[in-house]
Design an enzyme around this catalytic site. Structure first.
Site, PDB file in Angstrom:
ATOM      1  N   ASN A  51     -11.856  -1.599   5.297  1.00 44.81           N
ATOM      2  CA  ASN A  51     -10.440  -1.576   4.881  1.00 44.81           C
ATOM      3  C   ASN A  51      -9.962  -0.153   4.658  1.00 44.81           C
ATOM      4  O   ASN A  51      -8.839   0.058   4.241  1.00 44.81           O
ATOM      5  CB  ASN A  51     -10.204  -2.452   3.642  1.00 44.81           C
ATOM      6  N   LYS A  70      -9.526  -5.709  10.372  1.00 43.28           N
ATOM      7  CA  LYS A  70     -10.657  -5.161   9.611  1.00 43.28           C
ATOM      8  C   LYS A  70     -11.966  -5.134  10.403  1.00 43.28           C
ATOM      9  O   LYS A  70     -12.798  -4.249  10.198  1.00 43.28           O
ATOM     10  CB  LYS A  70     -10.841  -5.935   8.307  1.00 43.28           C
ATOM     11  N   SER A  73       0.806  -1.221   0.000  1.00 40.40           N
ATOM     12  CA  SER A  73       0.000   0.000   0.000  1.00 40.40           C
ATOM     13  C   SER A  73       0.843   1.277   0.000  1.00 40.40           C
ATOM     14  O   SER A  73       0.502   2.221  -0.718  1.00 40.40           O
ATOM     15  CB  SER A  73      -0.971  -0.001   1.189  1.00 40.40           C
ATOM     16  N   ASN A  97     -19.042 -23.335   0.343  1.00 39.31           N
ATOM     17  CA  ASN A  97     -18.090 -23.317   1.456  1.00 39.31           C
ATOM     18  C   ASN A  97     -17.971 -24.698   2.074  1.00 39.31           C
ATOM     19  O   ASN A  97     -18.917 -25.483   2.058  1.00 39.31           O
ATOM     20  CB  ASN A  97     -18.537 -22.308   2.529  1.00 39.31           C
TER      21      ASN A  97
HETATM   22  P1  ATR Z   1     -10.802 -14.432   5.203  1.00 44.24           P
HETATM   23  O1  ATR Z   1     -11.036 -13.194   5.993  1.00 44.24           O
HETATM   24  O2  ATR Z   1      -9.511 -14.473   4.448  1.00 44.24           O
HETATM   25  O3  ATR Z   1     -11.972 -14.773   4.329  1.00 44.24           O
HETATM   26  P2  ATR Z   1     -11.703 -16.361   7.138  1.00 44.24           P
HETATM   27  O4  ATR Z   1     -12.815 -15.453   7.543  1.00 44.24           O
HETATM   28  O5  ATR Z   1     -10.945 -17.109   8.189  1.00 44.24           O
HETATM   29  O6  ATR Z   1     -10.613 -15.597   6.285  1.00 44.24           O
HETATM   30  O7  ATR Z   1     -12.318 -17.418   6.087  1.00 44.24           O
HETATM   31  C1  ATR Z   1     -11.531 -18.369   5.472  1.00 44.24           C
HETATM   32  C2  ATR Z   1     -12.363 -19.051   4.383  1.00 44.24           C
HETATM   33  O8  ATR Z   1     -11.515 -19.978   3.677  1.00 44.24           O
HETATM   34  C3  ATR Z   1     -13.524 -19.884   4.924  1.00 44.24           C
HETATM   35  O9  ATR Z   1     -14.554 -19.865   3.973  1.00 44.24           O
HETATM   36  C4  ATR Z   1     -12.892 -21.269   5.019  1.00 44.24           C
HETATM   37  O10 ATR Z   1     -13.821 -22.335   4.995  1.00 44.24           O
HETATM   38  P3  ATR Z   1     -14.569 -22.790   6.368  1.00 44.24           P
HETATM   39  O11 ATR Z   1     -15.561 -21.713   6.651  1.00 44.24           O
HETATM   40  O12 ATR Z   1     -15.196 -24.076   6.038  1.00 44.24           O
HETATM   41  O13 ATR Z   1     -13.471 -22.877   7.376  1.00 44.24           O
HETATM   42  C5  ATR Z   1     -12.066 -21.283   3.768  1.00 44.24           C
HETATM   43  N1  ATR Z   1     -10.959 -22.254   3.747  1.00 44.24           N
HETATM   44  C6  ATR Z   1      -9.757 -22.153   4.355  1.00 44.24           C
HETATM   45  N2  ATR Z   1      -8.970 -23.204   4.049  1.00 44.24           N
HETATM   46  C7  ATR Z   1      -9.687 -24.000   3.218  1.00 44.24           C
HETATM   47  C8  ATR Z   1      -9.431 -25.223   2.534  1.00 44.24           C
HETATM   48  N3  ATR Z   1      -8.271 -25.874   2.655  1.00 44.24           N
HETATM   49  N4  ATR Z   1     -10.414 -25.745   1.750  1.00 44.24           N
HETATM   50  C9  ATR Z   1     -11.594 -25.101   1.608  1.00 44.24           C
HETATM   51  N5  ATR Z   1     -11.900 -23.937   2.228  1.00 44.24           N
HETATM   52  C10 ATR Z   1     -10.964 -23.387   3.021  1.00 44.24           C
END
Ligand code: ATR
Length: 273
Positions: A87, A66, A17, A151
């Site tokens: 953000n 955030k 940024s 998801n």
């Molecule tokens: P961000 O703010 O980056 O979105 P987050 O709120 O922790 O981070 O969300 C992470 C997302 O990535 C979620 O949708 C998570 O799925 P779950 O809700 O089932 O946990 C998804 N995610 C992370 N690792 C994953 C993986 N290996 N396969 C599929 N989904 C994944």
């Protein structure tokens, strides 16, 4: 007098940024200074107020702040409210105004830079966390024919879709439900790529797709992009364009001038191979 802005996050050393905003300021001849601040994990609010009290005009907010920055804001604009996160903050006298440009940055990158119109298209978004939430409203505003959120934890997708029901139709599902479905645009908004993991998306969703978009940036060909490439998707992109476009929106909000984004995106792009 030089106006002061900053990005706050933890860690923050990797942030692009300061470079992006310095380039915009130079290009549009705005007299501003933009720095990176490593926010204390237990004292975000005091650090933001200290920056404001020292004459700061605005801040970008990145992980993991955030949600907390959103909570401390005195005024929350619609996009921030719908994302439940901010953000970008603007300081106006004693007000702390919160907006969120992540989603509009993504949509602008897809439509303007990559040339893929979303109206009437079938869009699949993987993930139902903060990143997916921020992108929902700007996507729905483009009137896609279908918008599906898949998801791993299906209930989270269902809860998200229910919350966003008003502006347009969203279907929530698990990865298994995608078998036999086709999409024009597939967006990976999970955090899986940060750990070089692949969300369990069936390769057939890419058959006939125009674009596969990875929200993470600078990671080259992630497992998600590789799957899309192997399935024959002609256009692959990572989130570098989204990063620059969200910065441009914040810049307009703060300064009232729109910077050019193309050359900067080109400069920051890491080849996808
Ligand atoms: P961000 O703010 O980056 O979105 P987050 O709120 O922790 O981070 O969300 C992470 C997302 O990535 C979620 O949708 C998570 O799925 P779950 O809700 O089932 O946990 C998804 N995610 C992370 N690792 C994953 C993986 N290996 N396969 C599929 N989904 C994944």
């Amino acid at each position: 007098m030089t106006d002061r802005y900053a990005v706050i996050g933890n860690p923050i050393a990797h942030s692009k940024s300061p470079l992006i905003h310095a380039t915009f300021a130079n290009q549009t001849q705005q007299d501003l200074e933009y720095t990176a601040i490593e926010g204390p994990l237990d004292g975000l609010e005091a650090r933001v107020r200290a920056f404001r009290d020292a004459g700061g005009k605005g801040m970008n907010v990145t992980a993991p702040f955030k949600l907390r920055a959103y909570e401390m804001a005195t005024d929350r604009l619609e996009r921030a409210q719908l994302a439940g996160a901010t953000n970008a903050l603007k300081f106006e006298a004693d007000r702390i105004v919160a907006d969120n440009f992540d989603g509009i940055g993504l949509v602008n990158d897809i439509q303007r830079n990559l040339g893929v119109a979303l109206a009437g298209r079938r869009v699949l978004m993987l993930g139902a966390g903060g990143a997916a939430r921020g992108a929902l409203l700007p996507f729905l505003a483009q009137a896609p024919q279908a918008f599906v959120v898949a998801n791993r934890t299906v209930e989270k997708a269902v809860a998200l879709a229910r919350e966003f029901d008003a502006p347009g139709p969203i279907v929530a599902c698990g990865y298994g439900d995608l078998v036999g479905e086709r999409f024009d645009v597939v967006v990976n908004a999970t955090s899986a790529s940060l750990r070089a993991e692949l969300p369990p998306v069936p390769a057939e969703v890419f058959a006939g797709a125009t674009l596969a978009y990875e929200l993470a940036y600078g990671k080259g060909l992630t497992p998600f992009l590789r799957l899309a490439q192997n399935a024959g998707v002609p256009r692959l992109a990572d989130g570098v364009g989204m990063l620059v476009e969200q910065a441009a929106e914040a810049f307009v909000w703060w300064r009232g001038v729109r910077p050019q984004t193309q050359s900067l995106i080109k400069r920051l792009t890491v080849p996808l191979n």
